[in-house]
Design a protein around this motif. Sequence first.
Motif, PDB file in Angstrom:
ATOM      1  N   ASP A 385       8.033  -7.473  -8.847  1.00 12.24           N
ATOM      2  CA  ASP A 385       7.360  -7.790  -7.587  1.00 12.24           C
ATOM      3  C   ASP A 385       5.929  -8.192  -7.916  1.00 12.24           C
ATOM      4  N   ALA A 388       3.205  -6.747  -5.581  1.00 15.41           N
ATOM      5  CA  ALA A 388       2.936  -5.342  -5.857  1.00 15.41           C
ATOM      6  C   ALA A 388       2.094  -5.182  -7.114  1.00 15.41           C
ATOM      7  N   SER A 389       2.374  -6.021  -8.120  1.00 15.60           N
ATOM      8  CA  SER A 389       1.607  -5.961  -9.361  1.00 15.60           C
ATOM      9  C   SER A 389       0.128  -6.221  -9.101  1.00 15.60           C
ATOM     10  N   ARG A 391      -1.514  -5.857  -6.206  1.00 17.79           N
ATOM     11  CA  ARG A 391      -2.088  -4.752  -5.430  1.00 17.79           C
ATOM     12  C   ARG A 391      -2.332  -3.529  -6.309  1.00 17.79           C
ATOM     13  N   MET A 392      -1.405  -3.257  -7.211  1.00 18.60           N
ATOM     14  CA  MET A 392      -1.549  -2.096  -8.085  1.00 18.60           C
ATOM     15  C   MET A 392      -2.697  -2.277  -9.080  1.00 18.60           C
ATOM     16  N   ALA A 436      -1.348 -11.645  -2.044  1.00 17.85           N
ATOM     17  CA  ALA A 436      -1.366 -10.191  -1.875  1.00 17.85           C
ATOM     18  C   ALA A 436      -2.739  -9.620  -2.214  1.00 17.85           C
ATOM     19  N   SER A 531      12.630  -1.672  -8.463  1.00 22.11           N
ATOM     20  CA  SER A 531      11.735  -1.195  -7.406  1.00 22.11           C
ATOM     21  C   SER A 531      10.422  -0.784  -8.048  1.00 22.11           C
ATOM     22  N   ASP A 534       3.790   0.451  -5.573  1.00 18.16           N
ATOM     23  CA  ASP A 534       3.007  -0.465  -4.738  1.00 18.16           C
ATOM     24  C   ASP A 534       1.924   0.324  -4.009  1.00 18.16           C
ATOM     25  N   ASP A 536       1.089   0.822  -0.731  1.00 17.13           N
ATOM     26  CA  ASP A 536       1.687   0.585   0.583  1.00 17.13           C
ATOM     27  C   ASP A 536       0.700   0.820   1.720  1.00 17.13           C
ATOM     28  N   GLU A 625       3.179   5.572  -9.556  1.00 22.61           N
ATOM     29  CA  GLU A 625       2.517   5.294  -8.285  1.00 22.61           C
ATOM     30  C   GLU A 625       1.037   5.656  -8.415  1.00 22.61           C
TER      31      GLU A 625
END
Length: 958
Positions: A385, A388-389, A391-392, A436, A531, A534, A536, A625
Amino acid sequence: KAGLCGFSVSHLRLPDARRPWESDRDVTGTAPTEADYGFPTRIADALAIMIEGPIGAASFNNEFGRPNLLGYFRAFEANVGGKRYGYHKPIMIAGGVGNIRADQSHKRDLPDGALLIQLGGPGMRIGLGGGAASSMGAGANTEQLDFDSVQRGNAEIQRRAQEVIDRCWALGDGNPILSIHDVGAGGLSNALPELADSAKKGARIDLAKIPVEESGMSPLEIWCNEAQERYALAIAPEALPAFDWLCRRERCPYAVVGRIDADGQLVVARADAAAVDMPMSVLLGKPPKLHRKVEHLARALPAIDVVGLKIDQVALDLLRHPTVASKGFLITIGDRSVGGLNCRDPMVGPWQVPVADCAVTLLDFDGYAGEAMAMGERSPLAIIDAAASARMAIGEALTNIASADVDLSRVKLSANWMAACGVPGEDALLFDAVAAASELCLKLNVSIPVGKDSLSMKTAWRDGKEDKVVSAPVSLIVSACAPVDDVRRSLTPQLATDCDETVLILIDLGAGRMRLGGSMLAQVTQQVGNSAPDLDEPDRLAAAIRAVRALALEGKLLAYHDRSDGGLFATVCEMAFAGHCGVTLNIDVLAMDPFASDWGDFKIRPEQVAVRRAELALSVLFNEELGIVVQVRDAEKSAVMNALRAEGLGAISHIIGKPNARDVIEVWNDAKAIFSKPRAELQQAWSEVSWRIARLRDNPACADAEYARATDADDHGLSLSLGFDPAEDIAAPYIATGARPRIAILREQGVNSQYEMAAAFDRAGFTAVDVHMTDLLAGRARLADFKGFSACGGFSYGDVLGGGGGWAKTILFNAKLAEQFAEFFQSPDTFALGVCNGCQMMSQLHMLIPGAQHWPRFERNASEQFEGRLVMVEILPSPSLFFADMAGSRMPIANAHGEGRAVFRSEDDRRQALVAARYVDSQGRATERYPYNPNGSPDGITGLTTPDGRFTIVMPHP
């Protein structure tokens, strides 16, 4: 003024090392053949890159004189459905943070006739394809273009150019520089036109006036080469004499290569023949927008399978993975003390364990305000994703910088993007990631004012008749910086063991989600997952940072570390390593099965329950996480939890364990110890990659000695034992009388430690005066005008004649200078101090210094490597006026040199030399053992003086 450095490479293949992270297994089930490793020999392997690349980066950084306080290291390779991901075209990121005076922060208007100047070294037939090669996949271009694209950096020339720039801006309103531009991609062909364009004018350039090192260079080669230690700048014609004076003082070459013209035309000519003659509006006008049609590719990835995995084995494999393991081999080769304003580097605590994720520097030598800098990077997640990468990566940068006294609203980010554009599907993933990142920053009210990109992260080659491609995943490396109100409020991962009972609290920003995709657990078990972790709920991240900073201000937090690569297990281990203590974790509250209430309906057998609990424990310990672990006093845990609840974080904040005195790291679940190993054993596993690379690169015996430290029960680390009161201002009575003797802060080209030296003598009651060797040579200054001098650290003449050798020879081989120094040393009321490079220089003047005949010379460190460390130094009884009333004191002192090993001309000299300071181990014993003695000097000798105590030399930087 402070730097960062990062590397991403494909898998390291260390000889004779456990390599659980390496596998040819295709994570979607198709096994590649041996031919998949048929790389051409001209592609450097990851191990060669990680041995040679960091040395080059650190050497430039050290010689240029900037502290390298922060970095990252990612090793990654995966085969996903027959598509190979990895960093065969490696990433090396370098950057930094500094500050600028408001009145110097804008380019000024350029009047007609303003002079265009190249400041720095000459051009060479090199770097001609840099801009083109960086936009092509490796292997897609000709081999000649690869060689032509190699650029060059001469750290000493760049240092001299920087000194000129510093002298200019220090003049304030009298700064002769009207506008300035770095010389990078495209060389002068980019820098000079952009200078003119900023003034909305044209330029006339004379190619014959551009300094070049090689004869016969064509106009294109002169105009477009990317020799990097140069700046392009504009000054008014009437400022040229002052600018020329500054350049000659710093021995920095420059050339007037053109002028500004109002006609808006760019003319580049040689001997009246124009190589370029075109309107600036054509060259730098707005091009049409680029349109690309991209598509997302559907990809079915299997979920992470943890069935049958053993915590003990996963834990050790994960700690040994280069991405998680100690980065000591990258850190100690870099100077992290130069400038004297560095508050926090990666090395933490008495045992100097490299676990800090945030660099902190001071603004000045008087107050406690400063700057913080941190990085974030989670590139493997992009395979699952890309959004997500991104954002992380931002989330990791922010949870790292939150350990310093910062306000989220004042954080600025730099975004460095890497992607294999053109490879099917990757362009769409890059778009997702950028979108993102933008959306997240808007929600957090954090800006990204700067950044760069490299969109050709693909290596292609032909193996026989088969075309091969390895692409890097979409990679966002985020650098965060922010002003710091008080550097003393910075938190580190070091667990406190002197505060009675304490507990650990996890702020789980994943809110119970335990997504394992892209994690280190996935990598060490040759999986990817479907999965990814992220960010969130951005509001929770902001709330967590607010809560942490408020609690830190109240003094309620003892230690801080973020959850990242390696998950909660690696986070807690690193905290224990820094504190040299054990930790007992209880994960019951984190391992509650959401389906446990249904077990009765399905009549699950006990063995199935055990399997489920084991799977949950793996997910709890190794999910990555976002999260924060803090240590608090047991007596204050309720107050801390109430503060977290007030920010809406109560449901995701959990007390998870406490330090233990048994030096064991253990994990409990459901009243059973599911993991237990000695801290020393785990720390040695964590140090293994660093040890093995250092062993290949440096003196193996020294690497072995440092590796053994983790299991040395007698190593009590750094400590402080003073025979004097540091609060006593011994200069105060003299300053009160108005007496401030003049001291020359003496420097030569390449010296970089003059500012902290001047600050120290200023506080000791002296008037510190900047004296360059060119001042003495030109007669602008004489040593007779000063009561003392201090020779500073750095790399005079690049140390090409040995440390301090070139500096000493400028004195010894110049009759007037030799006489001036001899008279100074013979005078009965003068003194001098030499530190590091100045120590090396003065040791080679021993024949001019009364009583210095037994001093040694200083040669290459026994480790065969530059050593940047904090080490224990003991002050011995001696007549040195610098160490009066300090005998017996033992203290940690910064050390940064590559040639500090004392070598005496004879055994008699060794016995008769007056030793003023020596390295000692944690027991206070003189030592030759590495790394307590970082250079291998006999008997730990690191400082010497003369019988009358007027002249002293030391290698560490007090």
